[in-house]
Write an enzyme that holds these catalytic residues in place. Structure first.
Site, short mmCIF file in Angstrom:
data_model
loop_
_atom_site.label_atom_id
_atom_site.label_comp_id
_atom_site.label_asym_id
_atom_site.label_seq_id
_atom_site.Cartn_x
_atom_site.Cartn_y
_atom_site.Cartn_z
CB CYS A 110 74.30 42.01 -1.37
SG CYS A 110 74.87 43.49 -0.51
CG HIS A 153 76.56 45.33 -6.05
ND1 HIS A 153 75.66 44.29 -6.02
CD2 HIS A 153 76.96 45.50 -4.77
CE1 HIS A 153 75.50 43.87 -4.78
NE2 HIS A 153 76.28 44.59 -3.98
CD GLU A 154 80.55 46.93 -4.23
OE1 GLU A 154 80.44 45.74 -4.56
OE2 GLU A 154 80.15 47.36 -3.13
CG HIS A 157 76.03 48.77 -1.23
ND1 HIS A 157 74.93 48.28 -0.57
CD2 HIS A 157 76.66 47.69 -1.76
CE1 HIS A 157 74.88 46.96 -0.69
NE2 HIS A 157 75.93 46.57 -1.41
O1 LIG Z 1 78.56 45.41 -1.98
C1 LIG Z 1 79.45 44.35 -2.11
N1 LIG Z 1 78.82 43.11 -2.01
O2 LIG Z 1 77.79 43.00 -1.21
C2 LIG Z 1 79.59 41.93 -2.36
C3 LIG Z 1 79.10 41.36 -3.67
C4 LIG Z 1 79.36 42.27 -4.81
C5 LIG Z 1 78.74 41.89 -6.12
C6 LIG Z 1 78.13 40.66 -6.33
C7 LIG Z 1 77.56 40.37 -7.58
C8 LIG Z 1 77.61 41.31 -8.58
C9 LIG Z 1 78.22 42.52 -8.35
C10 LIG Z 1 78.78 42.81 -7.13
NI NI Z 2 76.53 44.56 -1.86
#
Ligand SMILES: OCN(O)CCCc1ccccc1
Ligand code: NI
Length: 183
Positions: A110, A153-154, A157
């Protein structure tokens, strides 16, 4: 332009708060914000620009990572099958998901976490996401594989959830029940 100094890190309250929906149609400043978020992702994936501005490569970015408790997300990536995703999402919502789980075999990272956190992150294998684009048009996306992981993942958040909240603390690499690895 957005650079790493604009991205808040662990400990900042906006990473553990539930973000507010934004009014549709977007006002000019929210429209500009989502465009700036998408531009950050493109810049972070451009070798020269990333080097010049010391950007960490990112495939997604959520407004709370900028300290803004708004339900705005940008994603920009090509999945392993070469499918391109480039979206500014307003008020995205997972409206349905598979029982089957998946997890990124490499684990996740992240931009708001300046340390490696090992372990498998169990996710829904398939999700249907409803959202609006920055013009206020409705979107409905059916996602699987790597794209499903990124979008979850987003959207996490926006709900104050970090990827490591999902990792099995006792056995980080225990294969989640009924789960298939995403390479
Ligand atoms: O929130 C966005 N982030 O921190 C960047 C990395 C995004 C991400 C990384 C690995 C698997 C799924 C998503
Ligand atoms: Ni992230």
């Amino acid at each position: 332009m957005i650079t790493m100094k604009d991205i808040v890190r662990e400990g900042h309250p906006s990473l553990t708060e539930v973000a507010d929906e934004v009014d549709i149609p977007l006002n000019e400043s929210d429209k500009q914000l989502i465009e700036d978020m998408l531009m950050f992702l493109k810049n972070s994936q451009d070798e020269e620009i990333a080097e010049k501005y010391q950007l960490r490569a990112g495939v997604g970015l959520a407004a709370p990572q900028l300290g803004l408790n708004k339900r705005l997300v940008a994603v920009h990536f090509e999945d392993p099958n070469g499918k391109h995703y480039s979206y500014g999402l307003v008020n995205p919502k997972i409206i349905s998901h598979s029982v089957e789980k998946s997890y990124l075999s490499t684990g996740e990272g992240c931009l708001s976490v300046d340390r490696p956190v090992e372990g498998y992150v169990p996710r829904h294998a398939r999700v249907t996401v409803k959202a609006f684009d920055k013009e206020g048009n409705p979107l409905k996306l059916r996602l699987k594989g790597y794209a499903a992981v990124v979008f979850q993942h987003e959207i996490d958040h926006l709900n104050g959830i970090m990827f490591y909240d999902h990792i099995n603390q006792e056995q980080p690499f225990a294969v989640p029940e009924n789960a298939t690895p995403v390479e």
